[in-house]
Design a protein around this motif. Structure first.
Motif, PDB file in Angstrom:
ATOM      1  N   THR A  50       0.818  -1.272   0.531  1.00  0.00           N
ATOM      2  CA  THR A  50      -0.028   0.042   0.081  1.00  0.00           C
ATOM      3  C   THR A  50       0.744   1.315   0.217  1.00  0.00           C
ATOM      4  O   THR A  50       0.649   1.904   0.833  1.00  0.00           O
ATOM      5  CB  THR A  50      -1.096  -0.059   1.136  1.00  0.00           C
ATOM      6  N   THR A  51       1.686   1.600  -1.433  1.00  0.00           N
ATOM      7  CA  THR A  51       2.558   2.465  -0.743  1.00  0.00           C
ATOM      8  C   THR A  51       2.194   3.465  -1.669  1.00  0.00           C
ATOM      9  O   THR A  51       0.910   3.823  -2.576  1.00  0.00           O
ATOM     10  CB  THR A  51       3.953   2.035  -1.763  1.00  0.00           C
ATOM     11  N   ASN A  52       3.022   5.224  -1.364  1.00  0.00           N
ATOM     12  CA  ASN A  52       2.618   6.418  -2.596  1.00  0.00           C
ATOM     13  C   ASN A  52       1.345   6.483  -1.908  1.00  0.00           C
ATOM     14  O   ASN A  52       0.203   6.634  -3.157  1.00  0.00           O
ATOM     15  CB  ASN A  52       1.977   6.051  -4.022  1.00  0.00           C
ATOM     16  N   VAL A  53       0.273   6.382  -1.139  1.00  0.00           N
ATOM     17  CA  VAL A  53      -1.300   6.534  -0.436  1.00  0.00           C
ATOM     18  C   VAL A  53      -0.478   8.188   0.539  1.00  0.00           C
ATOM     19  O   VAL A  53       0.461   8.398   1.244  1.00  0.00           O
ATOM     20  CB  VAL A  53      -1.544   5.768   0.450  1.00  0.00           C
ATOM     21  N   GLU A  54      -0.797   9.228  -0.350  1.00  0.00           N
ATOM     22  CA  GLU A  54      -0.932  10.406   0.756  1.00  0.00           C
ATOM     23  C   GLU A  54      -2.264  10.369   1.603  1.00  0.00           C
ATOM     24  O   GLU A  54      -1.904  11.070   2.469  1.00  0.00           O
ATOM     25  CB  GLU A  54      -1.182  11.480  -0.978  1.00  0.00           C
ATOM     26  N   LEU A  55      -3.399   9.581   1.301  1.00  0.00           N
ATOM     27  CA  LEU A  55      -4.412   9.999   2.196  1.00  0.00           C
ATOM     28  C   LEU A  55      -4.926   9.059   2.566  1.00  0.00           C
ATOM     29  O   LEU A  55      -5.399   7.819   1.949  1.00  0.00           O
ATOM     30  CB  LEU A  55      -5.892  10.729   1.943  1.00  0.00           C
ATOM     31  N   ALA A  56      -5.105   8.091   3.518  1.00  0.00           N
ATOM     32  CA  ALA A  56      -5.220   7.285   4.704  1.00  0.00           C
ATOM     33  C   ALA A  56      -6.430   7.369   5.458  1.00  0.00           C
ATOM     34  O   ALA A  56      -6.401   8.268   6.258  1.00  0.00           O
ATOM     35  CB  ALA A  56      -3.797   6.206   5.266  1.00  0.00           C
ATOM     36  N   ASP A  75     -11.836  13.909  -6.267  1.00  0.00           N
ATOM     37  CA  ASP A  75     -12.231  15.052  -6.180  1.00  0.00           C
ATOM     38  C   ASP A  75     -10.979  15.992  -5.216  1.00  0.00           C
ATOM     39  O   ASP A  75     -10.784  16.816  -5.669  1.00  0.00           O
ATOM     40  CB  ASP A  75     -13.059  15.462  -4.760  1.00  0.00           C
ATOM     41  N   LEU A  76      -9.779  15.322  -4.763  1.00  0.00           N
ATOM     42  CA  LEU A  76      -8.866  15.883  -3.636  1.00  0.00           C
ATOM     43  C   LEU A  76      -7.430  15.835  -4.294  1.00  0.00           C
ATOM     44  O   LEU A  76      -6.716  16.661  -3.844  1.00  0.00           O
ATOM     45  CB  LEU A  76      -8.895  15.149  -2.591  1.00  0.00           C
ATOM     46  N   LYS A  77      -6.772  14.526  -5.865  1.00  0.00           N
ATOM     47  CA  LYS A  77      -6.144  14.945  -6.363  1.00  0.00           C
ATOM     48  C   LYS A  77      -5.019  14.522  -5.455  1.00  0.00           C
ATOM     49  O   LYS A  77      -3.866  14.537  -5.364  1.00  0.00           O
ATOM     50  CB  LYS A  77      -5.288  16.432  -6.676  1.00  0.00           C
ATOM     51  N   LEU A  78      -5.547  13.165  -4.578  1.00  0.00           N
ATOM     52  CA  LEU A  78      -4.637  12.731  -3.900  1.00  0.00           C
ATOM     53  C   LEU A  78      -4.931  10.904  -3.483  1.00  0.00           C
ATOM     54  O   LEU A  78      -6.350  10.881  -3.420  1.00  0.00           O
ATOM     55  CB  LEU A  78      -5.360  12.891  -2.361  1.00  0.00           C
ATOM     56  N   THR A  79      -3.852  10.539  -4.032  1.00  0.00           N
ATOM     57  CA  THR A  79      -4.348   9.086  -3.833  1.00  0.00           C
ATOM     58  C   THR A  79      -4.091   8.483  -2.364  1.00  0.00           C
ATOM     59  O   THR A  79      -4.115   8.910  -1.241  1.00  0.00           O
ATOM     60  CB  THR A  79      -2.907   8.028  -3.968  1.00  0.00           C
TER      61      THR A  79
END
Length: 313
Positions: A50-56, A75-79
Motif C-alpha cells: 500500500t505504497t504511495n498513499v497520500e490520504l489514508a 476530488d482531492l487529487k490525492l492517492t
C-alpha cells in the motif's frame, strides 16, 4: 546415545516440516478473500504493497464501507486508500495503523472515522480467525490480542495448531472462493467495499443502552495523536452519518461525543461530525441505523471531500 541423536534429528525434522507446511498453508490463505477481504488487507499492509498513499482512511466498517477512496482521490487529487477494519474497536484499528507505518511509507493525511462505540468494552475481538495466517511467532500481534477471550499463546507458537478445525477452514475457503474479485485478485477496491443492501431494521427488537466506555483503551487516542505529531501527519477525525432515529438508542451518545471533542480540542484537532447532516435523516441511504448502502456511501464521500478541501494543508 545414537538413539537420542536420531530421536532429536527426527523430532527436529518433523518440526521443520510442520513449519514449512504452516508457512505454505498460511500464504495460500493470505491470497483469499477471507472475512470480507480482511486477510488480503492485512497481507497488503504487511508486504508493503500500500505504497504511495497520500490520504489514508482508518476506522471500523463505518469507514471501510462508507468512505469511497476513489471519490476522494478524484476530488482531492490525492492517492487514497481505505484501511477500515470491519467490526473493530479503536485498539485493533491502532494496531493496523502502526503496522501500516512499519511496512509502508507514511501518508500525508489520515482521516480517522470515530464511532460512538469505538471505545466500548468488548470481551472478544471480531472475526478472530482473520489473524490466523499471521500468527506464527508474531508476538506483537499476540500482545494486541492477548486480552481478548479465546486468544491462546499456543496458537502463536505451535505450527499448524491454530488450523486444527479443518471443517471450519474448508468452509471459510469455500466461501472465499465464491466472492467476486477485482482484476488484481483483491476483494476490496483500494480497501473499500460498498453494498447494495435494503433497509432491514426491526425497531421492536432494538433496545436503548449505554455504551460500556473503556477508559483504558481511550488512552490509545492520545497515543495516536502523539504518533501523528511525531511523524508530521495531518490528522482529521470524522463521525460518519447515522440514521437519526437510531441515535437515541445509545443513551450516553452525547456524552461520548463530548468526550471526543474535549480531547481533540485540547490538541487543536478537527472533528467533522455528520450526525445531524441531512444524509442522517434520509432512510434511503441506509440499510441499518449505523451503516449506509452504496448510495449513501457515495453521497457522504462527496460531501466529505468538499469539507476536507477546506482543511487539508
Amino acid at each position: 546415545m545414537k538413539f537420542l541423536k536420531y530421536f532429536f534429528i527426527t523430532l527436529f525434522s518433523a518440526f521443520i516440516a510442520l513449519v514449512l507446511v504452516d508457512v505454505y498453508y498460511s500464504n495460500q490463505l493470505k491470497k483469499m478473500a477471507l472475512f470480507s477481504g480482511e486477510v488480503q488487507e492485512w497481507n497488503q499492509i504487511r508486504e508493503g504493497k500500500t505504497t504511495n498513499v497520500e490520504l489514508a482512511i482508518f476506522g471500523s466498517s463505518r469507514a471501510f464501507i462508507q468512505i469511497n477512496p476513489n471519490i476522494l482521490e478524484q476530488d482531492l487529487k490525492l492517492t487514497t486508500h481505505n484501511f477500515g477494519l470491519n467490526g473493530s474497536k479503536f485498539k485493533m484499528q491502532l494496531y493496523r495503523f502502526n503496522l501500516y507505518l512499519n511496512h509502508n511509507p507514511k501518508p500525508k493525511i489520515v482521516v480517522w472515522n470515530l464511532d460512538t462505540f469505538s471505545f466500548s468494552h468488548i470481551d472478544e475481538v471480531f472475526q478472530p480467525n482473520q489473524y490466523a495466517p499471521f500468527m506464527l511467532w508474531n508476538f506483537k500481534l499476540y500482545g494486541a490480542l492477548k486480552d481478548y477471550k479465546d486468544t491462546k499463546l499456543v496458537d502463536f507458537i505451535v505450527p499448524l495448531y491454530r488450523y486444527r478445525d479443518q471443517t471450519y477452514w474448508k468452509d471459510q475457503i469455500a466461501r472465499a472462493k465464491k466472492e467476486k474479485l477485482h482484476k488484481d485478485g483483491l476483494f476490496r477496491d483500494d480497501g473499500f467495499k460498498s453494498y447494495n443492501r435494503k433497509w432491514n431494521v426491526d425497531w421492536g427488537e432494538m433496545k436503548k443502552k449505554n455504551s460500556d466506555f473503556d477508559f483504558s483503551d481511550y488512552a490509545l487516542l492520545e497515543e495516536l495523536i502523539a504518533k501523528c505529531e511525531q511523524e508530521n501527519i495531518q490528522l482529521i477525525f470524522t463521525i460518519s452519518p447515522e440514521f437519526y432515529k437510531g441515535q437515541d438508542y445509545m443513551l450516553n451518545r452525547e456524552e461520548v461525543i463530548n468526550r471526543y471533542q474535549t480531547t481533540l480540542q485540547k490538541h487543536h484537532l478537527l472533528l467533522l461530525d455528520y450526525s445531524t447532516d441531512s444524509i442522517s435523516f434520509n432512510q434511503k441511504y441506509f440499510y441499518n441505523t449505523t451503516h449506509m448502502n452504496y448510495k449513501g456511501a457515495d453521497a457522504f464521500t462527496k460531501e466529505l471531500a468538499k469539507d476536507l478541501k477546506k482543511y487539508i494543508k
